[in-house]
Motif scaffolding. Sequence first.
Motif, PDB file in Angstrom:
ATOM      1  N   TYR A   1       1.601   7.799   6.735  1.00 27.14           N
ATOM      2  CA  TYR A   1       0.181   7.667   6.398  1.00 27.14           C
ATOM      3  C   TYR A   1      -0.118   7.471   4.910  1.00 27.14           C
ATOM      4  CZ  TYR A   1      -0.872   9.213  11.147  1.00 27.14           C
ATOM      5  OH  TYR A   1      -0.966   9.322  12.499  1.00 27.14           O
ATOM      6  N   CYS A   2       0.826   7.730   4.022  1.00 26.73           N
ATOM      7  CA  CYS A   2       0.484   7.729   2.601  1.00 26.73           C
ATOM      8  C   CYS A   2       1.248   6.691   1.778  1.00 26.73           C
ATOM      9  CB  CYS A   2       0.731   9.103   1.985  1.00 26.73           C
ATOM     10  SG  CYS A   2       0.167  10.485   2.996  1.00 26.73           S
TER      11      CYS A   2
ATOM     12  N   CYS B   1       0.029   3.212   0.435  1.00 29.56           N
ATOM     13  CA  CYS B   1      -0.837   3.110  -0.747  1.00 29.56           C
ATOM     14  C   CYS B   1      -0.269   3.863  -1.949  1.00 29.56           C
ATOM     15  CB  CYS B   1      -2.227   3.670  -0.446  1.00 29.56           C
ATOM     16  SG  CYS B   1      -3.256   2.610   0.579  1.00 29.56           S
ATOM     17  N   HIS B   2       0.415   4.988  -1.680  1.00 29.42           N
ATOM     18  CA  HIS B   2       0.898   5.831  -2.788  1.00 29.42           C
ATOM     19  C   HIS B   2       2.424   5.815  -2.883  1.00 29.42           C
ATOM     20  CE1 HIS B   2      -2.972   7.800  -3.544  1.00 29.42           C
ATOM     21  NE2 HIS B   2      -3.114   7.961  -2.250  1.00 29.42           N
TER      22      HIS B   2
ATOM     23  N   ARG C   1      -2.384  18.943  -9.572  1.00 29.59           N
ATOM     24  CA  ARG C   1      -3.522  19.458  -8.808  1.00 29.59           C
ATOM     25  C   ARG C   1      -3.305  20.833  -8.194  1.00 29.59           C
ATOM     26  NH1 ARG C   1      -8.306  16.840  -9.752  1.00 29.59           N
ATOM     27  NH2 ARG C   1      -8.226  14.635  -9.273  1.00 29.59           N
TER      28      ARG C   1
ATOM     29  N   SER D   1     -12.476   7.531  -4.235  1.00 30.52           N
ATOM     30  CA  SER D   1     -12.533   6.204  -3.604  1.00 30.52           C
ATOM     31  C   SER D   1     -11.497   6.039  -2.493  1.00 30.52           C
ATOM     32  CB  SER D   1     -12.411   5.103  -4.652  1.00 30.52           C
ATOM     33  OG  SER D   1     -11.486   5.450  -5.646  1.00 30.52           O
ATOM     34  N   MET D   2     -10.808   7.132  -2.124  1.00 28.78           N
ATOM     35  CA  MET D   2      -9.855   7.043  -1.008  1.00 28.78           C
ATOM     36  C   MET D   2     -10.564   7.265   0.327  1.00 28.78           C
ATOM     37  SD  MET D   2      -6.447   9.363  -0.408  1.00 28.78           S
ATOM     38  CE  MET D   2      -6.157  10.066   1.208  1.00 28.78           C
TER      39      MET D   2
HETATM   40  C1  HEC Z   1      -5.628   2.957   2.051  1.00 31.62           C
HETATM   41  C2  HEC Z   1      -4.983   3.424   0.851  1.00 31.62           C
HETATM   42  C3  HEC Z   1      -4.678   4.906   0.772  1.00 31.62           C
HETATM   43  C4  HEC Z   1      -3.927   5.648   1.637  1.00 31.62           C
HETATM   44  C5  HEC Z   1      -3.226   5.177   2.903  1.00 31.62           C
HETATM   45  C6  HEC Z   1      -3.864   6.977   1.087  1.00 31.62           C
HETATM   46  N1  HEC Z   1      -4.570   7.035  -0.088  1.00 31.62           N
HETATM   47 FE1  HEC Z   1      -4.690   8.642  -1.332  1.00 31.62          FE
HETATM   48  N2  HEC Z   1      -5.841   7.553  -2.627  1.00 31.62           N
HETATM   49  C7  HEC Z   1      -6.207   6.241  -2.457  1.00 31.62           C
HETATM   50  C8  HEC Z   1      -7.052   5.845  -3.580  1.00 31.62           C
HETATM   51  C9  HEC Z   1      -7.692   4.483  -3.770  1.00 31.62           C
HETATM   52  C10 HEC Z   1      -7.140   6.967  -4.437  1.00 31.62           C
HETATM   53  C11 HEC Z   1      -7.900   7.073  -5.758  1.00 31.62           C
HETATM   54  C12 HEC Z   1      -9.137   7.885  -5.526  1.00 31.62           C
HETATM   55  C13 HEC Z   1      -9.965   8.094  -6.769  1.00 31.62           C
HETATM   56  O1  HEC Z   1      -9.417   8.403  -7.824  1.00 31.62           O
HETATM   57  O2  HEC Z   1     -11.198   7.962  -6.667  1.00 31.62           O
HETATM   58  C14 HEC Z   1      -6.365   8.021  -3.805  1.00 31.62           C
HETATM   59  C15 HEC Z   1      -6.229   9.302  -4.332  1.00 31.62           C
HETATM   60  C16 HEC Z   1      -5.433  10.289  -3.794  1.00 31.62           C
HETATM   61  C17 HEC Z   1      -5.223  11.587  -4.384  1.00 31.62           C
HETATM   62  C18 HEC Z   1      -5.869  12.095  -5.655  1.00 31.62           C
HETATM   63  C19 HEC Z   1      -5.035  11.815  -6.837  1.00 31.62           C
HETATM   64  C20 HEC Z   1      -5.703  12.380  -8.064  1.00 31.62           C
HETATM   65  O3  HEC Z   1      -6.467  11.650  -8.708  1.00 31.62           O
HETATM   66  O4  HEC Z   1      -5.469  13.540  -8.350  1.00 31.62           O
HETATM   67  C21 HEC Z   1      -4.381  12.269  -3.560  1.00 31.62           C
HETATM   68  C22 HEC Z   1      -3.852  13.673  -3.747  1.00 31.62           C
HETATM   69  C23 HEC Z   1      -4.083  11.406  -2.440  1.00 31.62           C
HETATM   70  N3  HEC Z   1      -4.738  10.211  -2.614  1.00 31.62           N
HETATM   71  C24 HEC Z   1      -3.293  11.775  -1.381  1.00 31.62           C
HETATM   72  C25 HEC Z   1      -3.033  10.959  -0.287  1.00 31.62           C
HETATM   73  C26 HEC Z   1      -2.236  11.389   0.833  1.00 31.62           C
HETATM   74  C27 HEC Z   1      -1.542  12.733   0.958  1.00 31.62           C
HETATM   75  C28 HEC Z   1      -2.212  10.343   1.704  1.00 31.62           C
HETATM   76  C29 HEC Z   1      -1.572  10.302   3.076  1.00 31.62           C
HETATM   77  C30 HEC Z   1      -2.109  11.217   4.049  1.00 31.62           C
HETATM   78  C31 HEC Z   1      -3.006   9.269   1.116  1.00 31.62           C
HETATM   79  N4  HEC Z   1      -3.491   9.690  -0.095  1.00 31.62           N
HETATM   80  C32 HEC Z   1      -3.190   8.022   1.692  1.00 31.62           C
HETATM   81  C33 HEC Z   1      -5.856   5.420  -1.410  1.00 31.62           C
HETATM   82  C34 HEC Z   1      -5.077   5.784  -0.317  1.00 31.62           C
END
Ligand code: HEC
Length: 247
Positions: free
Chosen positions: A50-51, A54-55, A118, A149-150
């Motif tokens: 799931y992550c 993108c990450h 965090r 924005s996530m």
């Molecule tokens: C579709 C793309 C996408 C997926 C898939 C995704 N993310 Fe994200 N995530 C983002 C975006 C875009 C941001 C930036 C958000 C912001 O800063 O406003 C983000 C930000 C974050 C942050 C915050 C980072 C910070 O600024 O401290 C975390 C933690 C995070 N995601 C965890 C996860 C986890 C765990 C998963 C899987 C369950 C996941 N993300 C899946 C797009 C995604």
Amino acid sequence: MMKKVTLTLACLMFASLVSAAGGAYIGEPANTNIKSQSSLQKGAKTYMNYCLGCHSMEFQRYNRVAEDLGLTEDEMMESLVLTDAKFADKMTHTMTREQGEQWFGKAPPDLTVIAKARGVDWLYNYMINFYVDSSRPSGWNNLTFPNASMPHVLWELQGIRKANFETHTDDQGEDHKEFVGFETIEEGQLNEEEYKDMVRDLVNFLDYSAEPAQLIRMSYAPWVLLFVAVFTFLAYLLKVNYFRDVH
Ligand code: HEC
């Protein structure tokens, strides 16, 4: 006396929770257990599914994770590596920074050491506190990370919820929005407990990733304690011996 100590401790704990979060909404602690290998394995699987799309985790390699989490190469490649990556590859993805910015307004950051920045409680609460919000470009908002924005990528598992707020006006005439509770709009595939357990494992994996040495330090700990105990005992014997004739 005891009551006072307990109260002070409770206040301190509460204060540290609040300050660690910098005022963000932290409803409950993560309660992760870094010593549980099965939790780390489940968390890694959720991350890959799931992550990782993108990450990236630039500072992790699949083979290192497999070794640390007690997985064989076959187990890792068959159930956790979902791309055409090789066993010794870094855990990266193909999305560029520009694409990330274009698609989400902000590039998804690398998460190798996010648990250091965090903390586990913040991460856990971030993952359980998404709600629908039509005023946001992604359609989602988050109590712990307002206006992130996530999108809520785990919504099929958790379900869809809206958040209810009450507005209070203070003495200065300023309005404050206070969160009063969630309302389920659509049930998810998991019940609340199952969902939270899954997130706990995921956050546990992020915690491990930020400092893989935690696992090693853990396994050394009993030996260090034993060494200290034996050494103290020897020192005591020596002391008894040296001072035997001193009166
Ligand atoms: C579709 C793309 C996408 C997926 C898939 C995704 N993310 Fe994200 N995530 C983002 C975006 C875009 C941001 C930036 C958000 C912001 O800063 O406003 C983000 C930000 C974050 C942050 C915050 C980072 C910070 O600024 O401290 C975390 C933690 C995070 N995601 C965890 C996860 C986890 C765990 C998963 C899987 C369950 C996941 N993300 C899946 C797009 C995604």
